[in-house]
Motif scaffolding. Sequence first.
Motif: not given
Length: 440
Positions: A52-66
């Motif tokens: 639902r969001y546009i995520h422009l903060s991956g540099f802040y703390l990552t979401s783990h890829p699969r």
Amino acid sequence: MLSRRNFLLTSALAAGAGAVPTGLAAEKKRRAGADDLRDWGAVRRQFDLDPRYIHLSGFYLTSHPRPVREALESYRQQLEANPLHTVEHLMFGSPQDHVLTKVCNTIASYIGGSGDDIALTQNTTTGLAVIYQGLPLKPGDEILTTTHDHYVHHESIRLAAERHGATWRKIPLFDSYDAISADELVERIQKAIRPETRVVGVTWVHSSSGLKLPIRRMSDAVAEVNRGRAPERRVFFVVDAVHGFGVEEPDLLTMGMDALAVGTHKWIFGPRGTGFAWARPEVWSVMKPMMPGNSAALFSAWAGEKPPAGPARAAWFSPGGFQAFEHYWALPAAFEFHRAIGPARITERIRELNTQMREGLAKMPHVVLYTPRAKELSSGITCFDVKGMTQRQVVQRLLERHKILATTSPYPVSYARLAFGIQNTPEEVEKTLAAIRAMT
Ligand SMILES: Cc1ncc(COP(=O)(O)O)c(C=O)c1O
């Protein structure tokens, strides 16, 4: 590294080591999925990010890829099933099973150099603290840094300076965002070095503005100063490399610094709570650890009631004790993921998306863009203001009206901040530009 198995459970392990799963099945599965990663849509689907969001903060703390989630889960299950045997096998078993050695070697194969020169840390902060606290400073010595660095960098310097009776000084590298040149950035550092300066500490990509420093040229400038100095008075060049790592070219060591710290839970998509510090072996050798390290040599010296033999080395600086082991063990999966996509493709994609953003912002009269547009002075972070609005209002408006997740830069002078990574698309750039365009 450690060989505590001499003291624990040798025979039990010999009998039961085969019972500890190796994570090989998960590794095979990860490799099988690698081909899909030629498509950016498939890359995006590796992340469980809320759509639902546009995520422009991956540099802040990552979401783990699969692949990272799977590696974490596989190791977590092993730990849940049998913490004792899993840790004994993977941490204190035979050298070829020692996972942290493999982790360090994986990092080294990405940045260059040797895994022996890498200390694993929980984040950039710990890496910077380990480096500054460890350097051989004396009363009267000075640490030179800039006004643009992160809170944790300045604090690492302040605390180390206080501990050693040294002083520290901050200089601005430019006066105006309109007139930043690589020549001036280098010159300002070189000119500010005084006879008492023993350390220069800078940040590769500023999270305050998105500016990327010409680190190779700065290393050369520090080397030039060092040519006129006795070895025991040489200047150490330290870099907070966190926001270039995983974005720019991987072979960091070609940039010529003496030591660097990185968190691997941002652009490289590693498990949260992981990072590392690297230093030249001759730098580690003159440093002093500030806490018990994760090293077989240190343990043996302690067990033999002797001081550790030989010069200090990186493993002495990896904080010891039990940790969130599965997070460190799963770190190679993040590097594999990066490699499977291709570091050069990643650099190119991040550059394209952020360039599209900056070029769009530069055309808007109601926007002040702080990040330089030149390729050699910018990376994956873009900072700006909208005239007549505070940076908080901008970020809030993006969230409330457009479900765009932006941040404000956490510095005394703060800006609105966006960072497009490989999880993002050109369409998301356009939507973000449209949202900002509407803020007139
Ligand atoms: C430039 C810079 N250095 C260091 C840090 C701290 O990183 P970590 O959370 O890995 O300690 C940050 C935070 O994002 C940062 O922006």
